[in-house]
Write a protein that holds these residues in place. Sequence first.
Motif, PDB file in Angstrom:
ATOM      1  N   CYS A   1       0.195  -1.223   0.274  1.00  0.00           N
ATOM      2  CA  CYS A   1      -0.234   0.336  -0.072  1.00  0.00           C
ATOM      3  C   CYS A   1       0.905   1.529  -0.467  1.00  0.00           C
ATOM      4  CB  CYS A   1      -0.760  -0.036   1.086  1.00  0.00           C
ATOM      5  SG  CYS A   1      -2.228  -1.472   1.711  1.00  0.00           S
ATOM      6  N   TYR A   2       1.632   1.424   0.930  1.00  0.00           N
ATOM      7  CA  TYR A   2       2.783   2.394   0.909  1.00  0.00           C
ATOM      8  C   TYR A   2       3.488   3.168  -0.340  1.00  0.00           C
ATOM      9  CZ  TYR A   2       7.183   5.028   1.947  1.00  0.00           C
ATOM     10  OH  TYR A   2       7.792   6.280   2.279  1.00  0.00           O
ATOM     11  N   THR A   3       4.067   1.460  -1.362  1.00  0.00           N
ATOM     12  CA  THR A   3       5.148   2.289  -2.560  1.00  0.00           C
ATOM     13  C   THR A   3       3.405   2.625  -3.618  1.00  0.00           C
ATOM     14  OG1 THR A   3       5.589  -0.079  -1.760  1.00  0.00           O
ATOM     15  CG2 THR A   3       6.560   0.213  -4.040  1.00  0.00           C
ATOM     16  N   PHE A   4       2.380   1.831  -3.063  1.00  0.00           N
ATOM     17  CA  PHE A   4       1.362   2.584  -4.456  1.00  0.00           C
ATOM     18  C   PHE A   4       1.018   3.829  -4.525  1.00  0.00           C
ATOM     19  CE2 PHE A   4      -3.263   3.223  -5.078  1.00  0.00           C
ATOM     20  CZ  PHE A   4      -2.937   3.012  -6.453  1.00  0.00           C
ATOM     21  N   PHE A   5       1.095   4.510  -3.184  1.00  0.00           N
ATOM     22  CA  PHE A   5       0.093   5.630  -3.115  1.00  0.00           C
ATOM     23  C   PHE A   5       2.139   6.480  -3.486  1.00  0.00           C
ATOM     24  CE2 PHE A   5      -2.866   4.168   0.142  1.00  0.00           C
ATOM     25  CZ  PHE A   5      -3.763   4.189  -0.498  1.00  0.00           C
ATOM     26  N   LYS A   6       2.817   5.371  -2.509  1.00  0.00           N
ATOM     27  CA  LYS A   6       4.278   6.437  -2.586  1.00  0.00           C
ATOM     28  C   LYS A   6       4.966   6.839  -4.827  1.00  0.00           C
ATOM     29  CE  LYS A   6       7.984   8.620  -1.133  1.00  0.00           C
ATOM     30  NZ  LYS A   6       7.992  10.115  -0.773  1.00  0.00           N
ATOM     31  N   PHE A   7       4.115   5.896  -4.975  1.00  0.00           N
ATOM     32  CA  PHE A   7       5.031   5.537  -5.996  1.00  0.00           C
ATOM     33  C   PHE A   7       4.279   6.001  -7.409  1.00  0.00           C
ATOM     34  CE2 PHE A   7       8.212   3.653  -3.020  1.00  0.00           C
ATOM     35  CZ  PHE A   7       9.305   4.871  -3.370  1.00  0.00           C
ATOM     36  N   THR A   8       3.216   5.278  -7.254  1.00  0.00           N
ATOM     37  CA  THR A   8       2.072   5.953  -8.275  1.00  0.00           C
ATOM     38  C   THR A   8       1.711   6.638  -8.549  1.00  0.00           C
ATOM     39  OG1 THR A   8       1.969   3.613  -7.895  1.00  0.00           O
ATOM     40  CG2 THR A   8       0.422   4.039  -9.432  1.00  0.00           C
TER      41      THR A   8
ATOM     42  N   GLU B   1     -15.635   3.042 -17.093  1.00  0.00           N
ATOM     43  CA  GLU B   1     -14.851   1.788 -17.006  1.00  0.00           C
ATOM     44  C   GLU B   1     -13.507   2.635 -16.009  1.00  0.00           C
ATOM     45  OE1 GLU B   1     -14.959  -1.252 -19.436  1.00  0.00           O
ATOM     46  OE2 GLU B   1     -12.376  -0.267 -20.098  1.00  0.00           O
ATOM     47  N   ILE B   2     -13.038   2.419 -15.265  1.00  0.00           N
ATOM     48  CA  ILE B   2     -12.441   2.809 -14.748  1.00  0.00           C
ATOM     49  C   ILE B   2     -10.690   1.139 -14.217  1.00  0.00           C
ATOM     50  CG2 ILE B   2     -11.354   3.599 -11.863  1.00  0.00           C
ATOM     51  CD1 ILE B   2     -13.427   4.682 -13.056  1.00  0.00           C
ATOM     52  N   HIS B   3      -9.968   2.668 -14.654  1.00  0.00           N
ATOM     53  CA  HIS B   3      -8.912   1.646 -14.808  1.00  0.00           C
ATOM     54  C   HIS B   3      -7.268   1.146 -13.736  1.00  0.00           C
ATOM     55  CE1 HIS B   3      -9.715   0.016 -18.862  1.00  0.00           C
ATOM     56  NE2 HIS B   3      -9.850   1.871 -19.413  1.00  0.00           N
ATOM     57  N   ALA B   4      -6.712   0.201 -14.078  1.00  0.00           N
ATOM     58  CA  ALA B   4      -5.752   0.516 -12.786  1.00  0.00           C
ATOM     59  C   ALA B   4      -4.309   1.822 -12.822  1.00  0.00           C
ATOM     60  CB  ALA B   4      -4.110  -0.768 -12.922  1.00  0.00           C
ATOM     61  N   GLY B   5      -4.698   2.770 -11.450  1.00  0.00           N
ATOM     62  CA  GLY B   5      -4.457   3.797 -11.387  1.00  0.00           C
ATOM     63  C   GLY B   5      -5.052   4.522 -11.087  1.00  0.00           C
ATOM     64  N   GLU B   6      -5.852   4.834 -11.117  1.00  0.00           N
ATOM     65  CA  GLU B   6      -7.429   5.523 -11.112  1.00  0.00           C
ATOM     66  C   GLU B   6      -8.308   5.317  -9.533  1.00  0.00           C
ATOM     67  OE1 GLU B   6      -8.193   6.088 -16.068  1.00  0.00           O
ATOM     68  OE2 GLU B   6      -9.863   5.452 -15.230  1.00  0.00           O
ATOM     69  N   PHE B   7      -8.351   6.131  -9.941  1.00  0.00           N
ATOM     70  CA  PHE B   7      -9.320   6.006  -8.482  1.00  0.00           C
ATOM     71  C   PHE B   7     -10.982   7.166  -8.760  1.00  0.00           C
ATOM     72  CE2 PHE B   7      -8.567  10.884  -7.177  1.00  0.00           C
ATOM     73  CZ  PHE B   7      -7.796  11.333  -7.342  1.00  0.00           C
TER      74      PHE B   7
ATOM     75  N   PHE C   1      -9.320   3.354  -4.906  1.00  0.00           N
ATOM     76  CA  PHE C   1      -7.782   3.621  -5.412  1.00  0.00           C
ATOM     77  C   PHE C   1      -7.980   2.251  -6.534  1.00  0.00           C
ATOM     78  CE2 PHE C   1      -7.324   6.307  -2.124  1.00  0.00           C
ATOM     79  CZ  PHE C   1      -6.610   7.704  -3.084  1.00  0.00           C
ATOM     80  N   ILE C   2      -7.497   1.803  -7.685  1.00  0.00           N
ATOM     81  CA  ILE C   2      -8.049   0.565  -8.716  1.00  0.00           C
ATOM     82  C   ILE C   2      -5.977   0.176  -8.457  1.00  0.00           C
ATOM     83  CG2 ILE C   2      -8.395  -0.557 -10.001  1.00  0.00           C
ATOM     84  CD1 ILE C   2     -10.721   0.806  -8.901  1.00  0.00           C
ATOM     85  N   THR C   3      -6.556  -0.560  -8.009  1.00  0.00           N
ATOM     86  CA  THR C   3      -4.304  -0.955  -8.427  1.00  0.00           C
ATOM     87  C   THR C   3      -4.054  -1.969  -9.466  1.00  0.00           C
ATOM     88  OG1 THR C   3      -4.702  -2.963  -6.564  1.00  0.00           O
ATOM     89  CG2 THR C   3      -3.503  -0.268  -5.812  1.00  0.00           C
ATOM     90  N   LYS C   4      -4.845  -2.984  -9.828  1.00  0.00           N
ATOM     91  CA  LYS C   4      -5.064  -3.340 -10.841  1.00  0.00           C
ATOM     92  C   LYS C   4      -6.171  -3.804 -11.137  1.00  0.00           C
ATOM     93  CE  LYS C   4      -0.451  -7.134  -8.276  1.00  0.00           C
ATOM     94  NZ  LYS C   4      -0.713  -7.542  -8.135  1.00  0.00           N
ATOM     95  N   GLY C   5      -6.248  -4.005 -12.361  1.00  0.00           N
ATOM     96  CA  GLY C   5      -6.884  -4.606 -12.825  1.00  0.00           C
ATOM     97  C   GLY C   5      -8.252  -3.538 -13.908  1.00  0.00           C
ATOM     98  N   THR C   6      -9.409  -3.563 -13.603  1.00  0.00           N
ATOM     99  CA  THR C   6     -10.493  -2.882 -14.642  1.00  0.00           C
ATOM    100  C   THR C   6     -12.264  -3.023 -13.706  1.00  0.00           C
ATOM    101  OG1 THR C   6      -9.610  -2.807 -16.546  1.00  0.00           O
ATOM    102  CG2 THR C   6     -11.338  -1.483 -16.480  1.00  0.00           C
ATOM    103  N   CYS C   7     -13.024  -1.546 -13.654  1.00  0.00           N
ATOM    104  CA  CYS C   7     -14.028  -1.607 -13.095  1.00  0.00           C
ATOM    105  C   CYS C   7     -15.043  -0.821 -13.750  1.00  0.00           C
ATOM    106  CB  CYS C   7     -13.551  -1.258 -11.897  1.00  0.00           C
ATOM    107  SG  CYS C   7     -13.237  -1.723 -10.551  1.00  0.00           S
TER     108      CYS C   7
END
Length: 591
Positions: free
Chosen positions: A251-258, A466-472, A304-310
Amino acid sequence: MYQMKWRMLPRNQQHCSWFDQKLAISFDQQRTFKSLYEVTLDIMIKSRVCKIFWQGLRRFKEFQFIYVTTEACQTFGVEEGEKYTKLSFNYNEFKIRKDHLPLRAIQITKKKPEWRTEKEIKLLQNCLQLLESYRNYSPNLQHLLAKVIRFERFGRRRVIIKKGHYGNTFYFIYFGTVAVTEDEDGNSAFLDGDPTLLRKGAAFGEIALLKGTRRVATVVCMEETELLVVDKEDFFANKLDEELQKELQYCYTFFKFTTKCLDDVFRTWPEYSIEKIANHCRAEKFHSGQVIVRDIVESTSIIFITKGTCEVLHLVDLTACPSYHKWICQQMDLPKYNPHSTMETGVTGRKKFNDFMWKSFPVQDLSNLKSLYILPLKHHRDECFKKPSHVINGKHENINRKLEKQKRDDRNRVCRFDNSPIGDEGEREVVQNEVLGLIRKKLTILTPYGELPTALAAAVYTRVDEIHAGEFLGISQHLLPEYMQDKRCFVLVSRGAEIIRLKKDRFEELADDTTIMKLHKIKTTYPSDDELCQKFLKQNNWKMFRKDVVNLILDQKFMMMASPPSVKPKEDANSSWSVNRAGKLFETEDA
Ligand SMILES: Nc1ncnc2c1ncn2[C@@H]1O[C@@H]2COP(=O)(O)O[C@H]2[C@H]1O
């Protein structure tokens, strides 16, 4: 005893029988000693057996037998003459409780680790494979955990972890649901419309152990819950901390580096703030089609979408859309929709369809209406058409006649759509009234755009985004003033996505002004219900046309194969405008 007997003899007899007596003494003594020896031996054996039992029981003191306490055990009494014996039968021991940890596995977890055999550990390991958090560990770690894990069952509202306490345990959820709350007693979980829930397969209680701090949140049972517990010593002895540190780091890496993907939202955040939100987040996996959030606007979390699609879906109540009324008028040849003669009834089909939501949705099959509309026409036009089966039966014919009469009477009584007199105004008009009469008897609903047969009251789920990875999503609406917010209900559905949930209030608490400014610039507007309805009807028209064409071609082909070409149209050529529920609702790729 022997001496007593001897003294009681007469004096002369005492002397003369001395030898005999001597003999008798030794014989009796022998017997006495023998029986004494036997008794002593008996006592010694019994005391030894008791000692063995006692030692065994002392060890058993550690072993708690499992009682299923949730339901009272049924007791049956049997009377045997004067005696009264009680036979007890605990049906819980024989009841299969689906999704619960099997009784055999519970018995193993109740044993001390050193008492568990290799076979039992394997069995437990197999049972725990159902838990995703456990399954992700290496086989070696799984084996070590199965050796030390213990079982606990708690009832609804029971607080498992209290915020601010020191932590000594880590938990896996085998059955049930728990809520993570910010208050100490966990009551907010039962009041909050969107609590943070953890379900079967999830694990919790690692933060206090990993960081050596107090518990950051309260965890409370939402229902009867079965947990598998790892104590602090075993947690560190089996290096579970190393594995969990990786998860926390995720989670830390996702918020920090994405941040690039996340519109640089967290770029200006200090290290400790990111660490703080990472401690309050958890990565969650959802399989395709699974609902992540039922109402994005109402939800108290940012997703927050980390992987895949919604996909973002919205339930459009077609009865409340003017385009739908227009379309119905065209299809059924009903009186045209006139915007100036709308009825301000306020009664719409929305309530009805809200109740259906996800579990089911109304099956709107217009083919029934169409068949009612078309059959009589065909009957008049083409005598060769087969009569409906119920007309053939004489008994049914009578009933039919009665119904017809009743319908005619009803039609005369009830006010009609177009107020035109019933008579010989053409077959089409008669049939149309027939349809309306039947429906009117069953129910019609009043909508802001006119009256509509209940059978045509429909609502459809349409995809709006449609929401993709990296979006929120979930924050931009929250930051808008009340009057500018889009209050419609939007559902977030996974297409094999992995997400991180973060509470909106925690985000707001830590967010700086730059972040809030950035978020204000992000505007997401979704089309209106009528626009969505138009889009849906367009797609539906194409589907209807396609189905008609296919039916027509296939019909001709089959007719040529079976018999010489005939000019008569087939009945099913007209059954093409059934509303395809799967195709319509989810706008499949063939749409
Ligand atoms: N947002 C969250 N989502 C899921 N679990 C959480 C969340 N916040 C806290 N927790 C869990 O709740 C636990 C409370 O005790 P700990 O602080 O030891 O560890 C915490 C986490 O495991």
